[in-house]
Scaffold this motif. Structure first.
Motif, short mmCIF file in Angstrom:
data_model
loop_
_atom_site.label_atom_id
_atom_site.label_comp_id
_atom_site.label_asym_id
_atom_site.label_seq_id
_atom_site.Cartn_x
_atom_site.Cartn_y
_atom_site.Cartn_z
N VAL A 180 40.18 35.98 43.46
CA VAL A 180 39.79 37.20 42.74
C VAL A 180 38.26 37.27 42.71
O VAL A 180 37.60 36.34 42.23
N PHE A 181 37.70 38.34 43.23
CA PHE A 181 36.26 38.57 43.13
C PHE A 181 36.00 39.39 41.88
O PHE A 181 36.57 40.47 41.71
N GLY A 182 35.13 38.86 41.00
CA GLY A 182 34.81 39.56 39.76
C GLY A 182 35.51 38.92 38.58
O GLY A 182 36.75 38.91 38.52
N ALA A 183 34.74 38.36 37.65
CA ALA A 183 35.31 37.76 36.44
C ALA A 183 34.96 38.59 35.23
O ALA A 183 34.60 38.09 34.17
N GLY A 184 35.06 39.92 35.38
CA GLY A 184 35.02 40.81 34.23
C GLY A 184 36.42 40.83 33.63
O GLY A 184 37.32 40.12 34.10
N PRO A 185 36.63 41.64 32.60
CA PRO A 185 37.95 41.70 31.98
C PRO A 185 39.07 41.95 32.99
O PRO A 185 40.14 41.35 32.90
N VAL A 186 38.82 42.83 33.97
CA VAL A 186 39.86 43.17 34.94
C VAL A 186 40.18 41.98 35.85
O VAL A 186 41.35 41.62 36.06
N GLY A 187 39.14 41.34 36.38
CA GLY A 187 39.35 40.19 37.25
C GLY A 187 40.01 39.03 36.52
O GLY A 187 40.90 38.36 37.05
N ILE A 188 39.59 38.81 35.28
CA ILE A 188 40.17 37.72 34.48
C ILE A 188 41.66 37.99 34.27
O ILE A 188 42.50 37.10 34.38
N MET A 189 41.99 39.26 33.98
CA MET A 189 43.41 39.61 33.78
C MET A 189 44.18 39.53 35.11
O MET A 189 45.33 39.09 35.14
N ALA A 190 43.54 39.92 36.21
CA ALA A 190 44.20 39.82 37.52
C ALA A 190 44.51 38.35 37.84
O ALA A 190 45.59 38.03 38.34
N ALA A 191 43.56 37.47 37.55
CA ALA A 191 43.77 36.04 37.81
C ALA A 191 44.91 35.51 36.94
O ALA A 191 45.78 34.76 37.41
N ARG A 192 44.94 35.95 35.69
CA ARG A 192 46.02 35.54 34.78
C ARG A 192 47.38 36.02 35.32
O ARG A 192 48.36 35.28 35.33
N CYS A 193 47.41 37.27 35.79
CA CYS A 193 48.67 37.86 36.25
C CYS A 193 49.10 37.29 37.61
O CYS A 193 50.29 37.29 37.92
N ALA A 194 48.15 36.82 38.42
CA ALA A 194 48.52 36.24 39.72
C ALA A 194 49.55 35.11 39.54
O ALA A 194 50.48 34.98 40.32
N TRP A 195 49.39 34.35 38.47
CA TRP A 195 50.36 33.27 38.21
C TRP A 195 51.76 33.84 37.96
O TRP A 195 52.75 33.23 38.35
N LEU A 196 51.83 35.01 37.30
CA LEU A 196 53.14 35.60 36.98
C LEU A 196 53.90 35.96 38.25
O LEU A 196 55.13 36.02 38.26
N PHE A 197 53.15 36.23 39.33
CA PHE A 197 53.79 36.60 40.60
C PHE A 197 54.04 35.38 41.49
O PHE A 197 54.48 35.52 42.63
N GLY A 198 53.71 34.18 41.00
CA GLY A 198 54.08 32.96 41.74
C GLY A 198 52.96 32.31 42.52
O GLY A 198 53.22 31.44 43.36
N ALA A 199 51.70 32.70 42.26
CA ALA A 199 50.59 32.08 42.99
C ALA A 199 50.63 30.57 42.81
O ALA A 199 51.05 30.05 41.77
N GLY A 200 50.17 29.87 43.85
CA GLY A 200 50.10 28.40 43.76
C GLY A 200 48.69 27.93 43.43
O GLY A 200 48.47 26.82 42.95
N ARG A 201 47.73 28.78 43.74
CA ARG A 201 46.34 28.44 43.47
C ARG A 201 45.58 29.74 43.21
O ARG A 201 45.74 30.71 43.96
N VAL A 202 44.79 29.78 42.15
CA VAL A 202 44.03 30.99 41.83
C VAL A 202 42.55 30.61 41.65
O VAL A 202 42.22 29.69 40.90
N ILE A 203 41.72 31.32 42.40
CA ILE A 203 40.27 31.06 42.39
C ILE A 203 39.58 32.35 41.98
O ILE A 203 39.91 33.43 42.49
N ILE A 204 38.60 32.26 41.09
CA ILE A 204 37.84 33.46 40.72
C ILE A 204 36.37 33.23 41.06
O ILE A 204 35.87 32.11 40.96
N ILE A 205 35.71 34.30 41.50
CA ILE A 205 34.31 34.21 41.96
C ILE A 205 33.48 35.23 41.20
O ILE A 205 33.86 36.40 41.11
N ASP A 206 32.35 34.79 40.67
CA ASP A 206 31.42 35.70 39.97
C ASP A 206 30.05 35.04 39.99
O ASP A 206 29.88 34.00 40.65
#
Ligand SMILES: NC(=O)c1ccc[n+]([C@@H]2O[C@H](COP(=O)([O-])OP(=O)(O)OC[C@H]3O[C@@H](n4cnc5c(N)ncnc54)[C@H](O)[C@@H]3O)[C@@H](O)[C@H]2O)c1
Ligand SMILES: [Zn+2]
Ligand SMILES: [Zn+2]
Length: 381
Positions: A180-206
């Protein structure tokens, strides 16, 4: 509040909004947020943003008055109001594309209708106010379920559904690596939700260390500062055995930093509709055959995007304004069951009168600001 020109916002008295159509409602705002999308307006980067406009597309309120054809709401209801204004009847609304309504911004063929945005999205006054006119009140406004915290409810108007749809559009498969590029509220929520869809690894960049730290805790993901890792594309390749990430999400949009050419052409001189740095990085660091999901907002005119790489790598690109209403039933359940904790994103609560300070703080990333909520003196709660 009203817009006075780039980087100029002020709290001011405006006339009380009125019912203009039988499907309108007037809502007394109880909470409204400042969003990354407001920063595009604030910085003067969105065409046809008019002086005098009231911003604000994330708000909750109490129904004060309804037009004669409003049947789904009654006076006194506590509602959350999705940021999209949607007619519910056009060919796009009928497909659940509530972010792409053809009626609510009928002069524009590309953009849907939004509260508190430029005239290319309909020019509707928004919710950073005491009262708002809510058109098509039978369609999107949703009664806040009893017992739900109003601060959770206000984030269901945009940030939670947008983070969720960002992950959904990524088509994440079990075990996928998601960046996920961007650790604003939207990116943080996208990273959180990626796990709900079964991600095995989640990386955020800011580039904001305090946001990366916040994301590590809130989204339980890895977080890296792009100013410290060299070329972010090479870094992600290295992290993935030189294959690339399965899914890359752009949660940055037009204000992206990190590339001088993009910044000068996209933010300083507006030769292109915003800096396309994050979308560049996403396209170049996703694997062949991977998916790039874009929720970061760009203007409707052209950008310098590496389309040749999209072609040669066979990348699927999915992008949209979020169809908030489509996601609400599931996301309300997730909040009620404790799967998601939206209000955990809120770091600042300000009086509506202090809206100018709120924009300055959020825009300059001061005081460890993630998400700011404005509270009108008339909120009554
Ligand atoms: N599609 C939709 O429906 C929708 C809804 C809400 C918000 N948005 C958009 O999502 C984006 C994010 O919103 P937000 O509220 O989180 O905004 P924000 O401004 O708080 O966050 C953006 C973050 O991106 C970081 N950033 C800047 N350049 C970067 C780069 N090159 N790589 C990685 N990170 C970079 C910034 O430091 C900042 O932390 C905005 O463009 C907003 O308009 C879209
Ligand atoms: Zn928003
Ligand atoms: Zn419609």
């Amino acid at each position: 509040m009203e817009y006075r020109g780039p980087k100029r916002i002020r709290a001011t008295q405006k006339p009380m909004p009125e019912i203009l159509h039988p499907e309108d409602a007037i809502v007394r705002v109880t909470r409204s947020c400042i969003c990354g999308s407001d920063l595009h307006l604030y910085n003067g980067n969105v065409p046809d943003t008019r002086v005098g406009q009231t911003f604000g597309h994330e708000f909750t309120g109490v129904v004060e008055e309804i037009g004669s054809e409003v049947t789904k709401l009654k006076v006194g209801d506590n509602v959350l109001v999705p940021f999209n204004i949607a007619c519910g009847k056009c060919i796009f609304c009928k497909q659940g594309l509530f972010g792409n309504c053809h009626e609510a911004a009928s002069q524009a063929s590309a953009a849907g209708g939004f509260f508190g945005y430029s005239h290319i999205t309909g020019g509707y006054d928004g919710g950073q106010a005491e009262y708002v006119r809510v058109p098509y009140a039978n369609v999107s406004p949703t009664v806040i379920p009893p017992g739900m915290d109003i601060e959770d409810a206000v984030l269901l108007t945009d940030v939670v559904p947008t983070g969720y749809q960002a992950a959904e559009m990524g088509g994440i498969q079990t075990g996928d690596t998601v960046v996920v590029f961007g650790a604003g509220p939207v990116g943080i929520m996208a990273a959180r939700c990626a796990w709900l869809f079964g991600a095995g690894r989640v990386i955020i960049i800011d580039k904001e260390d305090y946001r990366l730290e916040f994301a590590r805790n809130y989204s339980k993901c890895e977080a890296y500062n792009f100013q410290e890792i060299g070329d972010p594309v090479v870094f992600i390749k290295k992290q993935t055995d030189w294959i690339g990430a399965d899914v890359c999400i752009d949660a940055v949009g037009a204000e992206a930093a990190g590339n001088a050419l993009q910044t000068i052409t996209g933010r300083k001189t507006l030769l292109q509709a915003g800096s396309a740095t994050a979308v560049h990085w996403a396209i170049n660091s996703v694997r062949k055959g991977g998916v790039v999901s874009i929720v970061g907002v760009y203007g409707p005119t052209d950008n310098l995007v590496p389309i040749g790489n999209v072609l040669n790598k066979g990348i699927t690109i999915r992008a949209n304004q979020t169809a908030v209403k489509r996601h609400l039933p599931r996301l309300i359940e997730h909040v009620q069951n404790g799967v998601l904790n939206p209000k955990g994103l809120i770091t600042h609560r300000l009086a509506l009168e202090d809206v100018a300070d709120g924009y300055r703080m959020f825009s300059a990333k001061l005081d460890n600001c993630i998400k700011t909520v404005l509270i009108p003196s008339t909120a009554g709660m």
